[in-house]
Design a protein around this motif. Structure first.
Motif, PDB file in Angstrom:
ATOM      1  N   VAL A  53      35.253 -41.789  49.435  1.00  0.00           N
ATOM      2  CA  VAL A  53      34.853 -42.906  50.363  1.00  0.00           C
ATOM      3  C   VAL A  53      34.200 -42.140  51.467  1.00  0.00           C
ATOM      4  O   VAL A  53      34.004 -41.521  52.207  1.00  0.00           O
ATOM      5  CB  VAL A  53      35.566 -44.311  50.860  1.00  0.00           C
ATOM      6  CG1 VAL A  53      35.195 -45.274  50.673  1.00  0.00           C
ATOM      7  CG2 VAL A  53      36.619 -44.527  49.125  1.00  0.00           C
ATOM      8  N   PRO A  54      32.471 -42.665  51.633  1.00  0.00           N
ATOM      9  CA  PRO A  54      31.772 -42.774  51.996  1.00  0.00           C
ATOM     10  C   PRO A  54      32.183 -42.833  53.738  1.00  0.00           C
ATOM     11  O   PRO A  54      33.394 -43.951  53.944  1.00  0.00           O
ATOM     12  CB  PRO A  54      30.340 -43.462  52.127  1.00  0.00           C
ATOM     13  CG  PRO A  54      30.910 -43.273  50.511  1.00  0.00           C
ATOM     14  CD  PRO A  54      31.713 -43.379  50.414  1.00  0.00           C
ATOM     15  N   VAL A  55      32.255 -41.724  54.625  1.00  0.00           N
ATOM     16  CA  VAL A  55      32.810 -42.824  56.158  1.00  0.00           C
ATOM     17  C   VAL A  55      31.883 -43.721  56.446  1.00  0.00           C
ATOM     18  O   VAL A  55      30.721 -43.395  55.857  1.00  0.00           O
ATOM     19  CB  VAL A  55      32.478 -41.642  57.303  1.00  0.00           C
ATOM     20  CG1 VAL A  55      32.860 -41.922  58.253  1.00  0.00           C
ATOM     21  CG2 VAL A  55      33.085 -40.503  56.573  1.00  0.00           C
ATOM     22  N   GLY A  56      32.699 -44.813  56.619  1.00  0.00           N
ATOM     23  CA  GLY A  56      32.857 -46.341  57.011  1.00  0.00           C
ATOM     24  C   GLY A  56      32.563 -47.393  56.062  1.00  0.00           C
ATOM     25  O   GLY A  56      31.811 -47.862  56.507  1.00  0.00           O
ATOM     26  N   TRP A  57      32.951 -46.363  55.191  1.00  0.00           N
ATOM     27  CA  TRP A  57      32.801 -47.570  53.702  1.00  0.00           C
ATOM     28  C   TRP A  57      33.810 -47.690  53.228  1.00  0.00           C
ATOM     29  O   TRP A  57      34.814 -47.709  53.573  1.00  0.00           O
ATOM     30  CB  TRP A  57      32.117 -46.959  52.508  1.00  0.00           C
ATOM     31  CG  TRP A  57      30.862 -47.103  52.477  1.00  0.00           C
ATOM     32  CD1 TRP A  57      29.659 -46.086  54.260  1.00  0.00           C
ATOM     33  CD2 TRP A  57      29.483 -47.029  50.870  1.00  0.00           C
ATOM     34  NE1 TRP A  57      28.587 -45.987  53.162  1.00  0.00           N
ATOM     35  CE2 TRP A  57      28.649 -46.349  52.064  1.00  0.00           C
ATOM     36  CE3 TRP A  57      29.586 -47.354  50.346  1.00  0.00           C
ATOM     37  CZ2 TRP A  57      27.412 -46.149  51.184  1.00  0.00           C
ATOM     38  CZ3 TRP A  57      28.505 -48.202  49.003  1.00  0.00           C
ATOM     39  CH2 TRP A  57      27.297 -47.639  49.893  1.00  0.00           C
ATOM     40  N   HIS A  58      33.977 -49.560  52.947  1.00  0.00           N
ATOM     41  CA  HIS A  58      35.254 -50.652  51.764  1.00  0.00           C
ATOM     42  C   HIS A  58      35.617 -49.409  50.620  1.00  0.00           C
ATOM     43  O   HIS A  58      34.124 -49.810  50.348  1.00  0.00           O
ATOM     44  CB  HIS A  58      34.805 -51.750  52.479  1.00  0.00           C
ATOM     45  CG  HIS A  58      35.529 -52.217  51.966  1.00  0.00           C
ATOM     46  ND1 HIS A  58      37.513 -52.276  52.685  1.00  0.00           N
ATOM     47  CD2 HIS A  58      36.410 -52.770  50.549  1.00  0.00           C
ATOM     48  CE1 HIS A  58      38.196 -53.128  51.579  1.00  0.00           C
ATOM     49  NE2 HIS A  58      37.506 -54.358  50.645  1.00  0.00           N
ATOM     50  N   ALA A  59      36.423 -49.066  50.114  1.00  0.00           N
ATOM     51  CA  ALA A  59      36.809 -49.389  48.594  1.00  0.00           C
ATOM     52  C   ALA A  59      37.374 -50.267  48.377  1.00  0.00           C
ATOM     53  O   ALA A  59      38.388 -50.360  48.430  1.00  0.00           O
ATOM     54  CB  ALA A  59      37.461 -47.785  48.527  1.00  0.00           C
ATOM     55  N   VAL A  60      37.246 -50.415  46.384  1.00  0.00           N
ATOM     56  CA  VAL A  60      37.507 -51.102  45.845  1.00  0.00           C
ATOM     57  C   VAL A  60      37.679 -50.923  44.847  1.00  0.00           C
ATOM     58  O   VAL A  60      36.739 -50.145  44.040  1.00  0.00           O
ATOM     59  CB  VAL A  60      36.993 -52.800  45.668  1.00  0.00           C
ATOM     60  CG1 VAL A  60      37.854 -53.244  44.800  1.00  0.00           C
ATOM     61  CG2 VAL A  60      37.179 -53.197  47.342  1.00  0.00           C
ATOM     62  N   ALA A  61      39.333 -50.137  43.999  1.00  0.00           N
ATOM     63  CA  ALA A  61      38.638 -50.060  42.408  1.00  0.00           C
ATOM     64  C   ALA A  61      38.631 -51.086  41.637  1.00  0.00           C
ATOM     65  O   ALA A  61      38.573 -52.593  41.608  1.00  0.00           O
ATOM     66  CB  ALA A  61      40.512 -49.935  41.712  1.00  0.00           C
ATOM     67  N   GLN A  62      37.347 -50.965  40.844  1.00  0.00           N
ATOM     68  CA  GLN A  62      37.314 -51.394  39.324  1.00  0.00           C
ATOM     69  C   GLN A  62      38.084 -52.446  39.280  1.00  0.00           C
ATOM     70  O   GLN A  62      39.423 -51.856  38.401  1.00  0.00           O
ATOM     71  CB  GLN A  62      36.149 -50.661  38.880  1.00  0.00           C
ATOM     72  CG  GLN A  62      34.717 -50.620  39.441  1.00  0.00           C
ATOM     73  CD  GLN A  62      33.589 -50.084  38.435  1.00  0.00           C
ATOM     74  OE1 GLN A  62      33.864 -50.104  36.948  1.00  0.00           O
ATOM     75  NE2 GLN A  62      32.641 -49.296  38.560  1.00  0.00           N
ATOM     76  N   ARG A  63      38.150 -53.431  38.580  1.00  0.00           N
ATOM     77  CA  ARG A  63      39.333 -54.203  37.531  1.00  0.00           C
ATOM     78  C   ARG A  63      38.739 -55.079  36.365  1.00  0.00           C
ATOM     79  O   ARG A  63      37.167 -55.437  36.735  1.00  0.00           O
ATOM     80  CB  ARG A  63      40.564 -54.973  38.099  1.00  0.00           C
ATOM     81  CG  ARG A  63      39.977 -56.092  38.560  1.00  0.00           C
ATOM     82  CD  ARG A  63      41.179 -56.330  39.837  1.00  0.00           C
ATOM     83  NE  ARG A  63      40.683 -57.540  40.849  1.00  0.00           N
ATOM     84  CZ  ARG A  63      40.865 -58.833  39.978  1.00  0.00           C
ATOM     85  NH1 ARG A  63      41.624 -58.886  39.183  1.00  0.00           N
ATOM     86  NH2 ARG A  63      40.167 -59.730  40.800  1.00  0.00           N
ATOM     87  N   GLY A  64      39.401 -54.879  34.804  1.00  0.00           N
ATOM     88  CA  GLY A  64      39.345 -55.462  34.252  1.00  0.00           C
ATOM     89  C   GLY A  64      38.320 -55.037  32.642  1.00  0.00           C
ATOM     90  O   GLY A  64      38.429 -53.780  32.794  1.00  0.00           O
ATOM     91  N   SER A  65      38.210 -56.165  32.121  1.00  0.00           N
ATOM     92  CA  SER A  65      38.799 -55.515  30.694  1.00  0.00           C
ATOM     93  C   SER A  65      36.983 -54.981  29.414  1.00  0.00           C
ATOM     94  O   SER A  65      37.311 -54.470  29.045  1.00  0.00           O
ATOM     95  CB  SER A  65      39.287 -56.259  29.595  1.00  0.00           C
ATOM     96  OG  SER A  65      38.551 -57.823  29.254  1.00  0.00           O
ATOM     97  N   ASP A  66      35.832 -55.529  30.482  1.00  0.00           N
ATOM     98  CA  ASP A  66      34.776 -55.042  30.432  1.00  0.00           C
ATOM     99  C   ASP A  66      33.475 -55.185  31.393  1.00  0.00           C
ATOM    100  O   ASP A  66      33.957 -56.216  31.881  1.00  0.00           O
ATOM    101  CB  ASP A  66      34.236 -56.225  29.219  1.00  0.00           C
ATOM    102  CG  ASP A  66      34.270 -57.836  29.270  1.00  0.00           C
ATOM    103  OD1 ASP A  66      33.848 -57.589  31.018  1.00  0.00           O
ATOM    104  OD2 ASP A  66      34.202 -58.732  28.035  1.00  0.00           O
ATOM    105  N   LEU A  67      32.655 -54.908  31.237  1.00  0.00           N
ATOM    106  CA  LEU A  67      31.766 -54.795  32.189  1.00  0.00           C
ATOM    107  C   LEU A  67      31.325 -55.711  33.253  1.00  0.00           C
ATOM    108  O   LEU A  67      31.611 -56.189  34.041  1.00  0.00           O
ATOM    109  CB  LEU A  67      30.119 -53.433  31.635  1.00  0.00           C
ATOM    110  CG  LEU A  67      28.904 -54.314  32.382  1.00  0.00           C
ATOM    111  CD1 LEU A  67      29.551 -53.245  33.502  1.00  0.00           C
ATOM    112  CD2 LEU A  67      28.148 -54.036  31.552  1.00  0.00           C
ATOM    113  N   ALA A  68      31.505 -57.176  31.969  1.00  0.00           N
ATOM    114  CA  ALA A  68      31.150 -58.319  32.265  1.00  0.00           C
ATOM    115  C   ALA A  68      31.858 -58.522  33.222  1.00  0.00           C
ATOM    116  O   ALA A  68      32.373 -59.192  34.763  1.00  0.00           O
ATOM    117  CB  ALA A  68      31.141 -59.358  31.574  1.00  0.00           C
ATOM    118  N   ALA A  69      33.224 -58.264  33.502  1.00  0.00           N
ATOM    119  CA  ALA A  69      34.586 -58.779  34.252  1.00  0.00           C
ATOM    120  C   ALA A  69      34.626 -57.865  35.504  1.00  0.00           C
ATOM    121  O   ALA A  69      34.940 -58.571  36.782  1.00  0.00           O
ATOM    122  CB  ALA A  69      35.964 -58.727  33.293  1.00  0.00           C
TER     123      ALA A  69
END
Length: 179
Positions: free
Chosen positions: A63-79
């Protein structure tokens, strides 16, 4: 700018990214290309003024310094896209989302998207030549729910004068802008 910048990305792992380049590229070469694209996008977003920068990531990547990180979730691209907005929401702060493979991206391209939101746009779309889009900026994360109705990753490229699919889904009376 009073926006949040979201980077929707996959970790550049051989066999998981840029698979349409193989062949002629090897999976390792494709991953190297993806890593360079991701690094370039991070550089541009890091240079763009924002309230917060978040990487919405599939896989593991520093994760770049100063950035927030969140994991992708969902069954398809739209989700996964809908969750990118809702899982990073900052109440009252618009979000500008871009993908990791946006070679044309510059701070000068992102600034009008943020300004349009400041000026009352209900959505800002950066259409891509392939029928998709390179950015979608929304003043409210809940608006991303419309993406569930948009066909994505289809083998057929749209033809003709029709706008990209997210624009066709903008409610009547809404003020959508293109950048």
């Amino acid at each position: 700018m009073s926006v949040q910048l979201l980077l929707f990305a996959k970790a550049p792992q051989p066999g998981r990214v840029k698979t349409r380049l193989c062949p002629p590229a090897t999976p390792e070469q494709a991953a190297t290309i993806a890593e360079a694209a991701l690094a370039d996008t991070i550089d541009v977003l890091s240079a763009t003024p924002a309230m917060r920068r978040a990487i919405v990531l599939s896989g593991r990547y520093p994760v770049p310094v100063g950035w927030h990180a969140v994991a992708q979730r969902g069954s398809d691209l739209a989700a996964r896209l809908v969750h990118a907005y809702t899982d990073t929401v900052l109440i009252g702060i618009p979000s500008v989302l871009v993908g990791m493979d946006t070679p044309q991206l510059t701070t000068a391209l992102l600034t009008p998207a943020a300004r349009a939101l400041d000026n009352g746009a209900d959505a800002v779309l950066g259409p891509a030549e392939d029928g998709g889009w390179w950015t979608l900026a929304l003043p409210d994360a809940t608006q991303a729910a419309v993406l569930r109705e948009v066909p994505m990753s289809t083998p057929v490229r749209p033809r003709g004068p029709d706008p990209p699919a997210p624009t066709r889904r903008v409610p009547s009376g809404a003020h959508a802008r293109s950048v």
